[in-house]
Design a protein around this motif. Structure first.
Motif, PDB file in Angstrom:
ATOM      1  N   TYR A 281       4.642 -88.953  56.320  1.00  0.00           N
ATOM      2  CA  TYR A 281       3.358 -89.035  56.631  1.00  0.00           C
ATOM      3  C   TYR A 281       2.976 -88.736  57.990  1.00  0.00           C
ATOM      4  CZ  TYR A 281       2.192 -90.234  51.624  1.00  0.00           C
ATOM      5  OH  TYR A 281       2.130 -90.306  50.442  1.00  0.00           O
ATOM      6  N   SER A 282       1.838 -88.229  58.336  1.00  0.00           N
ATOM      7  CA  SER A 282       1.262 -88.109  59.471  1.00  0.00           C
ATOM      8  C   SER A 282      -0.196 -87.930  59.284  1.00  0.00           C
ATOM      9  CB  SER A 282       1.748 -86.645  60.169  1.00  0.00           C
ATOM     10  OG  SER A 282       1.312 -85.542  59.641  1.00  0.00           O
ATOM     11  N   GLN A 283      -0.921 -88.572  60.550  1.00  0.00           N
ATOM     12  CA  GLN A 283      -2.419 -88.450  60.493  1.00  0.00           C
ATOM     13  C   GLN A 283      -2.831 -86.878  60.900  1.00  0.00           C
ATOM     14  OE1 GLN A 283      -4.266 -91.940  62.380  1.00  0.00           O
ATOM     15  NE2 GLN A 283      -2.262 -92.421  62.716  1.00  0.00           N
ATOM     16  N   SER A 284      -3.817 -86.339  60.331  1.00  0.00           N
ATOM     17  CA  SER A 284      -4.348 -85.175  60.748  1.00  0.00           C
ATOM     18  C   SER A 284      -5.744 -85.176  61.313  1.00  0.00           C
ATOM     19  CB  SER A 284      -4.298 -84.147  59.421  1.00  0.00           C
ATOM     20  OG  SER A 284      -4.781 -84.598  58.452  1.00  0.00           O
ATOM     21  N   PHE A 285      -6.008 -84.433  62.186  1.00  0.00           N
ATOM     22  CA  PHE A 285      -7.353 -84.417  62.644  1.00  0.00           C
ATOM     23  C   PHE A 285      -7.961 -83.032  62.937  1.00  0.00           C
ATOM     24  CE2 PHE A 285      -4.885 -87.695  64.515  1.00  0.00           C
ATOM     25  CZ  PHE A 285      -5.616 -88.967  64.596  1.00  0.00           C
ATOM     26  N   TYR A 286      -9.193 -83.181  61.874  1.00  0.00           N
ATOM     27  CA  TYR A 286      -9.798 -81.568  61.692  1.00  0.00           C
ATOM     28  C   TYR A 286     -10.993 -81.798  62.845  1.00  0.00           C
ATOM     29  CZ  TYR A 286      -7.065 -81.832  57.466  1.00  0.00           C
ATOM     30  OH  TYR A 286      -5.891 -82.048  56.502  1.00  0.00           O
ATOM     31  N   VAL A 287     -11.357 -80.687  63.345  1.00  0.00           N
ATOM     32  CA  VAL A 287     -12.239 -80.671  64.255  1.00  0.00           C
ATOM     33  C   VAL A 287     -13.044 -79.504  63.877  1.00  0.00           C
ATOM     34  CG1 VAL A 287     -13.007 -80.145  66.767  1.00  0.00           C
ATOM     35  CG2 VAL A 287     -10.751 -81.280  66.294  1.00  0.00           C
ATOM     36  N   PHE A 288     -14.465 -79.734  63.526  1.00  0.00           N
ATOM     37  CA  PHE A 288     -15.660 -78.920  63.157  1.00  0.00           C
ATOM     38  C   PHE A 288     -16.420 -78.784  64.220  1.00  0.00           C
ATOM     39  CE2 PHE A 288     -13.619 -80.620  59.129  1.00  0.00           C
ATOM     40  CZ  PHE A 288     -13.571 -79.354  58.459  1.00  0.00           C
ATOM     41  N   GLU A 289     -16.907 -77.497  64.654  1.00  0.00           N
ATOM     42  CA  GLU A 289     -17.686 -77.390  65.741  1.00  0.00           C
ATOM     43  C   GLU A 289     -18.978 -76.487  65.295  1.00  0.00           C
ATOM     44  OE1 GLU A 289     -17.470 -77.954  69.244  1.00  0.00           O
ATOM     45  OE2 GLU A 289     -15.274 -77.895  69.431  1.00  0.00           O
ATOM     46  N   LYS A 290     -20.057 -77.045  65.450  1.00  0.00           N
ATOM     47  CA  LYS A 290     -21.312 -76.234  64.683  1.00  0.00           C
ATOM     48  C   LYS A 290     -21.381 -74.772  65.145  1.00  0.00           C
ATOM     49  CE  LYS A 290     -26.454 -76.545  64.496  1.00  0.00           C
ATOM     50  NZ  LYS A 290     -27.658 -77.250  64.901  1.00  0.00           N
ATOM     51  N   PRO A 291     -21.327 -73.879  64.329  1.00  0.00           N
ATOM     52  CA  PRO A 291     -21.492 -72.466  64.577  1.00  0.00           C
ATOM     53  C   PRO A 291     -22.974 -72.202  65.160  1.00  0.00           C
ATOM     54  CG  PRO A 291     -20.589 -72.693  62.595  1.00  0.00           C
ATOM     55  CD  PRO A 291     -21.176 -74.109  63.005  1.00  0.00           C
ATOM     56  N   ALA A 292     -23.151 -71.193  65.829  1.00  0.00           N
ATOM     57  CA  ALA A 292     -24.491 -70.633  66.218  1.00  0.00           C
ATOM     58  C   ALA A 292     -25.241 -70.390  65.205  1.00  0.00           C
ATOM     59  CB  ALA A 292     -24.246 -69.264  67.240  1.00  0.00           C
ATOM     60  N   GLY A 293     -24.847 -70.049  63.930  1.00  0.00           N
ATOM     61  CA  GLY A 293     -25.700 -69.822  62.738  1.00  0.00           C
ATOM     62  C   GLY A 293     -26.042 -70.947  61.913  1.00  0.00           C
ATOM     63  N   GLY A 294     -25.413 -72.381  62.521  1.00  0.00           N
ATOM     64  CA  GLY A 294     -25.654 -73.343  61.782  1.00  0.00           C
ATOM     65  C   GLY A 294     -24.360 -73.990  60.908  1.00  0.00           C
ATOM     66  N   TRP A 295     -24.711 -74.855  60.286  1.00  0.00           N
ATOM     67  CA  TRP A 295     -23.425 -75.819  59.541  1.00  0.00           C
ATOM     68  C   TRP A 295     -22.990 -75.249  58.339  1.00  0.00           C
ATOM     69  CZ3 TRP A 295     -20.517 -78.926  61.704  1.00  0.00           C
ATOM     70  CH2 TRP A 295     -20.770 -79.913  62.973  1.00  0.00           C
ATOM     71  N   ALA A 296     -23.889 -74.281  57.835  1.00  0.00           N
ATOM     72  CA  ALA A 296     -23.696 -73.360  56.361  1.00  0.00           C
ATOM     73  C   ALA A 296     -22.499 -72.525  56.985  1.00  0.00           C
ATOM     74  CB  ALA A 296     -24.791 -72.559  56.160  1.00  0.00           C
ATOM     75  N   ASP A 297     -22.457 -71.961  58.300  1.00  0.00           N
ATOM     76  CA  ASP A 297     -21.122 -71.202  58.619  1.00  0.00           C
ATOM     77  C   ASP A 297     -19.842 -72.154  59.049  1.00  0.00           C
ATOM     78  OD1 ASP A 297     -22.951 -69.192  57.850  1.00  0.00           O
ATOM     79  OD2 ASP A 297     -23.805 -69.146  59.668  1.00  0.00           O
ATOM     80  N   ALA A 298     -19.863 -73.134  59.012  1.00  0.00           N
ATOM     81  CA  ALA A 298     -18.907 -74.045  59.588  1.00  0.00           C
ATOM     82  C   ALA A 298     -17.479 -73.599  58.874  1.00  0.00           C
ATOM     83  CB  ALA A 298     -19.138 -75.466  59.636  1.00  0.00           C
ATOM     84  N   THR A 299     -16.500 -73.497  59.811  1.00  0.00           N
ATOM     85  CA  THR A 299     -14.938 -73.431  59.520  1.00  0.00           C
ATOM     86  C   THR A 299     -14.451 -74.464  60.413  1.00  0.00           C
ATOM     87  OG1 THR A 299     -14.575 -71.844  61.158  1.00  0.00           O
ATOM     88  CG2 THR A 299     -15.350 -70.802  58.825  1.00  0.00           C
ATOM     89  N   GLN A 300     -13.070 -74.569  59.768  1.00  0.00           N
ATOM     90  CA  GLN A 300     -12.316 -75.715  60.653  1.00  0.00           C
ATOM     91  C   GLN A 300     -11.056 -74.934  61.294  1.00  0.00           C
ATOM     92  OE1 GLN A 300      -9.095 -76.898  58.372  1.00  0.00           O
ATOM     93  NE2 GLN A 300      -8.232 -77.244  60.544  1.00  0.00           N
ATOM     94  N   PRO A 301     -11.358 -74.560  62.632  1.00  0.00           N
ATOM     95  CA  PRO A 301     -10.467 -73.637  63.165  1.00  0.00           C
ATOM     96  C   PRO A 301      -9.424 -74.597  64.121  1.00  0.00           C
ATOM     97  CG  PRO A 301     -12.447 -73.746  64.790  1.00  0.00           C
ATOM     98  CD  PRO A 301     -12.656 -74.685  63.512  1.00  0.00           C
ATOM     99  N   VAL A 302      -9.646 -75.906  64.067  1.00  0.00           N
ATOM    100  CA  VAL A 302      -8.652 -76.675  64.969  1.00  0.00           C
ATOM    101  C   VAL A 302      -8.221 -77.704  64.021  1.00  0.00           C
ATOM    102  CG1 VAL A 302      -8.390 -78.324  67.003  1.00  0.00           C
ATOM    103  CG2 VAL A 302      -9.979 -76.145  67.008  1.00  0.00           C
ATOM    104  N   LEU A 303      -6.886 -77.903  64.348  1.00  0.00           N
ATOM    105  CA  LEU A 303      -6.071 -78.975  63.500  1.00  0.00           C
ATOM    106  C   LEU A 303      -4.951 -79.530  64.376  1.00  0.00           C
ATOM    107  CD1 LEU A 303      -5.421 -80.908  61.113  1.00  0.00           C
ATOM    108  CD2 LEU A 303      -3.993 -78.869  60.350  1.00  0.00           C
ATOM    109  N   PHE A 304      -4.836 -80.792  64.740  1.00  0.00           N
ATOM    110  CA  PHE A 304      -3.679 -81.544  65.504  1.00  0.00           C
ATOM    111  C   PHE A 304      -3.452 -82.501  64.590  1.00  0.00           C
ATOM    112  CE2 PHE A 304      -7.535 -81.797  67.878  1.00  0.00           C
ATOM    113  CZ  PHE A 304      -7.853 -83.232  67.972  1.00  0.00           C
ATOM    114  N   THR A 305      -2.298 -83.299  64.656  1.00  0.00           N
ATOM    115  CA  THR A 305      -1.504 -84.288  63.980  1.00  0.00           C
ATOM    116  C   THR A 305      -1.041 -85.363  65.045  1.00  0.00           C
ATOM    117  OG1 THR A 305       0.550 -83.308  63.885  1.00  0.00           O
ATOM    118  CG2 THR A 305      -0.978 -82.718  62.260  1.00  0.00           C
TER     119      THR A 305
END
Length: 401
Positions: A281-305
């Motif tokens: 097992y490993s821990q995963s860290f998902y980073v969500f940045e607020k898009p200019a259009g708001g949280w409805a457009d949020a994606t998860q482009p960053v992942l590190f473990t």
């Protein structure tokens, strides 16, 4: 007891003070280090199993940060109605001139409920030993043997935000301070999962005008398990329908541990998960940045473990440049430094360890940031231990790192 300064070379951090209650290896276990919060150079630490008034009635200690980066006790907070198993101090929060402390009481039918004890001090005044100003209560359930409870809670400016569990329903409750008193202004029913027990595993945090809730047990419509939701404040009220954050790797009918912990800093939300590929097992860290259009457009482009398994009571704290996490096995703090160009998979990973932490200590059961000070709660590993080691460690980084 404040022990001498000890230096640590990792990322120029120092460990200026270790606070033991009252003496390592001689103290009765009181859950010191299990609940704490810090703001503006003050720290509050609960000892929910302190029995100085009644058996496990509890108390809260207030510390102040000095110019020498040492934390010194300045006050002791107690309830006006001490009782057996009140567990006063099992959760605490502080911001500005307000401290909130949770406690529990029982009635003659065996029903329990929790209460929030509110402490206030005048602007510019010092915290002094006292009982609460007033109490926020949840009514007893009509069902015998049932429990009505507050979950996580935070204070932000003139708002107190808490999760609440009453009569089988989980809710977000927002209290606004008017004329010096918090009053309930909004109650939001939290998302309901078809997965048994999921509605009692919510983790909540908040920043200015944003609330995040997560649980690794929430079953999504596609059968995948794990959820993170964002509530945004518009005008005076929060949205009642949240924005859903999903990791790109979440798959139907699978559990990825997504939602076991969450942190917010400004417009960035950090959500923890658990990964298992072909190996350990490993821990995963998902980073969500607020898009200019708001949280409805949020994606998860960053992942590190990070190596190792961590689920129960995982803690996360973040600031402009760092993300701090409870390490695997509660023996270290895993840290990530943000690269110059922003959060990415190339974040620099390092760990904070200390010889004061033994196999009996849970290093990182609590994590709190106050400016450039990281506070690490280390209660005793066994809640059934009569005598043990309980401590809070304070790491200090230079202001320019």
């Amino acid at each position: 007891i404040l022990l001498p300064v000890a230096e640590s070379a990792a990322q120029q951090c120092t460990l200026p003070s270790r606070i033991f209650l009252p003496t390592a290896d001689e103290a009765l276990v009181e859950q010191f280090g299990s609940s704490m919060d810090a703001d503006g150079g003050y720290m509050v630490a609960g000892t929910s199993e302190n029995s100085s008034q009644q058996v496990y009635s509890g108390r809260v200690i207030v510390y102040k940060l000095g110019m020498d980066n040492q934390w010194t006790e300045v006050a002791e907070l107690t309830p006006s109605d001490p009782a057996k198993y009140l567990n006063f101090g099992s959760r605490v929060a502080i911001q500005g001139n307000t401290i909130a402390v949770v406690g529990r009481e029982f009635d003659d039918e065996g029903r329990s409920r929790q209460k929030l004890y509110i402490f206030e001090k005048a602007i510019g005044a010092e915290w002094t030993s006292s009982v609460e100003e007033y109490v926020i209560e949840i009514p007893f359930s009509p069902l015998s043997g049932s429990q009505q409870a507050f979950g996580d809670f935070v204070i932000r400016r003139d708002e107190l935000v808490t999760t609440s569990y009453a009569n089988g329903q989980a809710s977000l409750e927002i209290y606004h301070k008017s004329a010096g008193v918090f009053s309930l202004t909004q109650s939001i029913v939290m998302p309901v999962s078809s997965r048994t027990g999921a509605d009692y595993n919510w983790i909540m945090t908040a920043d200015d005008d944003i609330i995040a809730i997560t649980t690794d047990q929430f079953e999504q419509p596609d059968g995948s398990v794990g959820g993170a939701f964002i509530y945004v404040k518009t005008a005076e009220l929060y949205s009642t329908v949240p924005f859903s954050l999903r990791p790109t790797e979440q798959r139907p009918s699978s559990w990825s541990g997504f939602g076991v912990a969450v942190a917010i800093h400004n417009s960035t939300v950090f959500v923890q998960g658990v990964r298992q590929a072909s190996g350990p097992y490993s821990q995963s860290f998902y980073v969500f940045e607020k898009p200019a259009g708001g949280w409805a457009d949020a994606t998860q482009p960053v992942l590190f473990t990070s190596p190792g398994y961590m689920q129960t009571s995982a803690q996360r704290e973040a600031n402009d440049n760092y993300l701090f996490s409870t390490g695997s096995g509660y023996q270290s703090i895993v840290c990530f430094k943000k690269p110059t160009g922003g959060w990415s998979a190339q974040a620099n990973r390092f760990e904070l360890k200390d010889n004061a932490v033994t196999d009996r200590s849970l290093m990182g059961w609590q994590l709190k940031l106050d400016g450039n000070h990281l506070l690490v709660g280390c209660p005793d590993r066994s809640s059934w231990t009569v005598v043990g080691q309980e401590l809070i460690m304070g790491y200090h980084a230079p202001a320019d790192t």
